[in-house]
Design an enzyme around this catalytic site. Sequence first.
Site, PDB file in Angstrom:
ATOM      1  N   CYS A 203       0.827  -1.203   0.000  1.00  0.00           N
ATOM      2  CA  CYS A 203       0.000   0.000   0.000  1.00  0.00           C
ATOM      3  C   CYS A 203       0.866   1.260   0.000  1.00  0.00           C
ATOM      4  CB  CYS A 203      -0.960   0.018   1.183  1.00  0.00           C
ATOM      5  SG  CYS A 203      -2.228   1.293   0.998  1.00  0.00           S
ATOM      6  N   CYS A 381      -5.377   2.003  -5.314  1.00  0.00           N
ATOM      7  CA  CYS A 381      -4.944   2.618  -4.065  1.00  0.00           C
ATOM      8  C   CYS A 381      -5.897   3.761  -3.726  1.00  0.00           C
ATOM      9  CB  CYS A 381      -3.514   3.148  -4.192  1.00  0.00           C
ATOM     10  SG  CYS A 381      -2.839   3.781  -2.639  1.00  0.00           S
TER      11      CYS A 381
END
Length: 459
Positions: A203, A381
């Site tokens: 991430c 994301c």
Amino acid sequence: MACISTIISCLRSSQHLKTLQPSLCRSMVCYFSTDLKPKAHTATSKYKVLVVGGGSGGCAMAAKLSALGKDCAVVEPSDMHYYQPIWTLVGAGVKGFQSSVKPTRQVLPQSCEWIQDKAVKFDPQNNLVELGSGEKVSYDYLIVAMGIQLDYGKVKGLIDALEEDPAVASNYHFKWVNKTFQALQQVNGGNAIFTFPNTPIKCAGAPQKIMYLAEEYFRMTGVRDKTNVIYNSSLGVIFGVKKYADALQKVVEKRNIKVNYKHNLVEVDHKNRTAIFEKLDDNNKQVPFQYDFLHATPPMSCPDVLKQSPLINDGGWVDVNKYTLQHNKFPNVFGLGDCTSLPTSKTGAAVAAQCGVLHKNLLQVMKGDCATPLYDGYTSCPLITSKSTCILAEFDYDGTPLETLPFNQAKEMNLTYNMKAYIMPEIYWKIMMKGRWNGPATFRKMLRLGLIRSKKIEV
């Protein structure tokens, strides 16, 4: 229809209890919903499919392969399973830690075998995995889904700082994620520093997401004018895809956030509240920064047990074909998620898309056919910029935006924030962990009336 009804129902609930102690939350997690027990240790075991890793990818694949029954086993030592994408909101005090955790036995499918142990050696030439207990497990097909390793110890003094300094936090570990909001509440001014390490990480947007939420919190508590918000990143850009980088650049400029590129955290001296960075574009010259709050993102790497195996490439990651997810040397081995060499951002959304591809190709290979190039590198994301707004980045291997919604997702929107905060967790627990979610490609086609690009994958 099950997917759609789940999404609708989760929109109706928006409140989650908050808690401050992860250990307390772990003890309160419900255990009664399943009777799945870890398999007792034996000298040897044999399975049709062995999945090593019980994280997002491992559990989703086990669910997809549930028809194999006890011919499918998952090696996973942890008795708890975490939905880590929500930890940004936990660290910001928006969500409770307990919303991110369930017992592993509740998440794994009842039909599969759970081996509660860790893999200590891979022997793909002989189709064997050795466990910490000494047991040797053989397989016909292997799925490696071990995630990524958090290398906190590679930053001098960082672990001590996390243990001893109330001003140092990290959302990447269950031990310290709740410490973040506690530390933010103590900020009365000075330097609030957020870091991005000089390694691939899971991430990649998370280090700056907590920064935006913290900056908003400082404004709410009246200390923003006394606080310098600083983003020290080892990268040369704020985000790897230009469309979203341009949008984020406007956010940091509007909110007067100082960004220092090519700054890599190498040491934390918590007794003097000093973080030391090396300047990657200046012969690694070391520069100190005083901090009043420090959110540290640790360096990360492929798990050590894999680094010591024949499965990795020269770069230190499980060596798989980026279009098929099949191993480049061992055709009965597949890789999934953060531990692999796939050149895309390491996110849960990427894992979801990869699971669909891997499942199809594994079934083909099991039938004696060749794997088909299907994975285009899709990843997503959700870049949270406040407690009500989000930029939803979606893109492929080439960094080309691959957006699901029929409008510009590079804009800060409340809709995409609600998707991140409420819809995606429900999809994860109720659909993906049941083996029924391969990413939003079908919804993308529907929402865009089929008017989306069709890109042929060429190997």
